[in-house]
Design a protein around this motif. Structure first.
Motif, mmCIF file in Angstrom:
data_model
loop_
_atom_site.group_PDB
_atom_site.id
_atom_site.type_symbol
_atom_site.label_atom_id
_atom_site.label_comp_id
_atom_site.label_asym_id
_atom_site.label_seq_id
_atom_site.Cartn_x
_atom_site.Cartn_y
_atom_site.Cartn_z
ATOM 1 N N LEU A 31 -0.761 -2.238 -5.600
ATOM 2 C CA LEU A 31 -1.911 -2.451 -4.715
ATOM 3 C C LEU A 31 -2.449 -3.875 -4.824
ATOM 4 O O LEU A 31 -2.886 -4.473 -3.838
ATOM 5 C CB LEU A 31 -3.030 -1.455 -5.068
ATOM 6 C CG LEU A 31 -3.117 -0.156 -4.255
ATOM 7 C CD1 LEU A 31 -4.303 0.675 -4.709
ATOM 8 C CD2 LEU A 31 -3.207 -0.437 -2.768
ATOM 9 N N SER A 55 -8.788 0.507 0.306
ATOM 10 C CA SER A 55 -7.841 0.509 -0.814
ATOM 11 C C SER A 55 -7.798 1.882 -1.488
ATOM 12 O O SER A 55 -6.724 2.404 -1.802
ATOM 13 C CB SER A 55 -8.242 -0.558 -1.842
ATOM 14 O OG SER A 55 -8.280 -1.836 -1.246
ATOM 15 N N PHE A 110 -6.668 -3.162 6.425
ATOM 16 C CA PHE A 110 -7.095 -3.997 5.308
ATOM 17 C C PHE A 110 -6.719 -5.457 5.547
ATOM 18 O O PHE A 110 -7.506 -6.368 5.251
ATOM 19 C CB PHE A 110 -6.472 -3.492 4.008
ATOM 20 C CG PHE A 110 -7.002 -4.179 2.778
ATOM 21 C CD1 PHE A 110 -8.258 -3.861 2.287
ATOM 22 C CD2 PHE A 110 -6.264 -5.147 2.126
ATOM 23 C CE1 PHE A 110 -8.762 -4.487 1.160
ATOM 24 C CE2 PHE A 110 -6.750 -5.783 0.998
ATOM 25 C CZ PHE A 110 -8.010 -5.452 0.513
ATOM 26 N N GLY A 144 -10.892 -8.739 -0.916
ATOM 27 C CA GLY A 144 -9.853 -8.092 -1.716
ATOM 28 C C GLY A 144 -10.017 -8.388 -3.183
ATOM 29 O O GLY A 144 -10.889 -9.153 -3.611
ATOM 30 N N GLY A 170 -5.267 -5.529 -2.819
ATOM 31 C CA GLY A 170 -6.159 -4.384 -2.751
ATOM 32 C C GLY A 170 -7.434 -4.582 -3.554
ATOM 33 O O GLY A 170 -7.432 -5.202 -4.621
ATOM 34 N N SER A 215 -5.968 4.698 0.394
ATOM 35 C CA SER A 215 -4.507 4.596 0.486
ATOM 36 C C SER A 215 -3.824 5.629 -0.403
ATOM 37 O O SER A 215 -2.657 5.971 -0.183
ATOM 38 C CB SER A 215 -4.047 3.189 0.088
ATOM 39 O OG SER A 215 -4.238 2.978 -1.313
ATOM 40 N N PHE A 239 0.842 -1.198 0.000
ATOM 41 C CA PHE A 239 0.000 0.000 0.000
ATOM 42 C C PHE A 239 0.883 1.255 0.000
ATOM 43 O O PHE A 239 0.607 2.220 -0.732
ATOM 44 C CB PHE A 239 -0.908 0.006 1.229
ATOM 45 C CG PHE A 239 -2.215 -0.701 1.039
ATOM 46 C CD1 PHE A 239 -2.271 -1.941 0.420
ATOM 47 C CD2 PHE A 239 -3.400 -0.140 1.469
ATOM 48 C CE1 PHE A 239 -3.474 -2.608 0.235
ATOM 49 C CE2 PHE A 239 -4.614 -0.785 1.291
ATOM 50 C CZ PHE A 239 -4.653 -2.022 0.671
#
Length: 451
Positions: free
Chosen positions: A138, A345, A300, A312, A143, A348, A82
């Motif tokens: 990510l 996500s 996360f 995710g 992510g 970030s 991230f």
């Protein structure tokens, strides 16, 4: 005398034919020169979109494998990925963060010679490259992002690059039409949905009458889509889910599903906007931003450990399971996971879209709605598709685009009226929550940011 008149008439006719032929050839030549940049940019967009799709799938799979093999270590490496994604954006291309659609909308609004420098801050090959790399980072952290919004910013950057490379003697081409066409081509190539690309242009990207750009958009969408299909095959994004015919008595289910999914999509957008403003006010220093991103990564990882790996990624596997297997029931936590995963996500600050994640969240919500309303399993798929349309409409406030996209993804023409009705209800609910869409709010911020 008569011979003189006949000679004059004959030669005058020859002159008219010669002038007509020259005029036609000149018009054809001019039209070809004006169309050629669109064709070239569309071809490049198709190639880049396919390459990005392949990379996205590979890195999404790697992120899933990393988590499954070492869920405990995810509390270490997810914050790291991230942070890497955020750092790439901050260091090399700040406007490559997030979806990419608001940046495209802002560029279209600024598309005139006076604002060229401002558009350069939103669209360029450098921004496109950072967009791709940041989103892949990510994904390694599993992510919850999509590639569709980023593909639009990437495709518009390609179209702008081709436009700027034209020599001075080339016939003038509207910068705005070039960018609008780039957005349509990007969406068509990303989802393999040419009609969706065209409808998105009309509904979301421009308020200019379609007659001013229809030829360019149609041709570019066809070329970009055919390029993607030639490399990936004539695929559907989601295949052919089975739809059972329903009667008029099912309309109340459509209305409820459209309202609930539209409400949740609209509140996702409100939450993202509120958190973005809160972050901008309270985390101004570099060390604060680093800590913020690392904490998001830890949160996360905690979300994944509680709600499972389905929270995710883009969520496409979840959609495929719900639409194409008999395992259509979802656990209570799957929709909250698909709701909160994109929030963490996105916040970030890395690159990644919310188009596909909205569809997967809508699918999970639709399965929950069908279970709560005690819908027969044969009609689960229809409720799921309506919820996907409604949720995406709540976020984007583009009901026709949402309905046409899901229609083209699944080729379920028998459901079109139910999809449109669900989208209309979701659009009304979303409008009641906020008069402006998520993308419109961000577009205004990017316009101010480039000033």
């Amino acid at each position: 005398m008569r011979q003189t008149v006949d000679w004059f008439v004959k030669n005058f006719q020859r002159l008219l034919d010669w002038l007509r032929q020259k005029t036609i050839h000149k018009e054809i030549g001019l039209a070809t020169l004006q169309a050629l940049p669109f064709w070239i940019a569309s071809l490049l967009t198709g190639l880049v979109a396919v390459a990005y799709e392949k990379l996205f799938s590979i890195f999404e799979h790697l992120g899933t494998l990393l988590y499954i093999q070492s869920p405990v270590l995810s509390f270490v490496y997810i914050p790291g990925f991230f942070l890497l994604s955020w750092w790439l954006v901050r260091q090399y291309a700040p406007t490559s963060r997030g979806s990419g659609i608001p940046q495209l909308m802002a560029s279209i609004e600024l598309a005139n010679p006076r604002h060229d420098a401002r558009v350069d801050k939103l669209l360029s090959l450098k921004i496109a490259a950072v967009k791709i790399i940041s989103s892949l980072s990510l994904l390694l952290g599993h992510g919850a992002i999509g590639r569709e919004g980023p593909t639009l910013q990437i495709s518009a950057s390609i179209f702008r690059f081709v436009n700027r490379m034209l020599p001075d003697f080339w016939p003038p081409i509207s910068k705005r039409i070039m960018l609008v066409t780039g957005g349509a081509s990007g969406l068509a190539a990303a989802f393999n949905t040419p009609l969706g690309g065209i409808v998105f242009v009309v509904e979301e990207l421009t308020k200019t009458h379609i007659t001013q750009f229809r030829t360019a958009v149609f041709a570019s969408v066809i070329i970009a889509g055919m390029t993607a299909q030639s490399l990936l095959g004539p695929y559907l994004y989601l295949g052919f889910p089975k739809i059972t015919p329903v009667g008029f008595s099912f309309v109340w289910v459509v209305l409820v599903t459209g309202a609930v999914s539209g409400l949740m999509g609209a509140y996702l957008a409100k939450l993202l906007l509120w958190l973005s403003d809160w972050k901008a006010r309270h985390f101004t220093k570099l060390y604060q931003q680093i800590i913020f991103v690392l904490v998001l990564g830890v949160l996360f990882a905690a979300l994944l450990s509680v709600m499972g790996p389905n929270a995710g990624g883009s969520g496409k596997e979840l959609m495929n399971r719900l639409l194409f297997t008999d395992h259509k029931q979802v656990h209570w936590y799957e929709f909250p996971g698909r709701f909160l995963g994109p929030v963490l996500s996105y916040m970030s600050g890395g690159a990644g879209g919310i188009f596909a994640t909205s569809l997967s969240a809508g699918a999970a919500l639709g399965a929950l709605i069908a279970e709560v309303l005690h819908i027969t399993q044969a009609n689960y798929n229809l409720v799921i598709l309506i919820s996907m349309v409604g949720y995406l409409t709540g976020v984007t406030r583009s009901p026709f685009t949402s309905a046409i996209l899901v229609l083209e993804m699944t080729d379920r023409h028998s459901a079109i009226f139910y999809l449109l009705l669900g989208a209309a209800v979701a659009g009304l609910i979303g409008h009641a929550v906020d008069r402006k869409s998520f993308y419109e709010h961000l577009k205004e911020k990017f316009i101010l940011e480039t000033a």
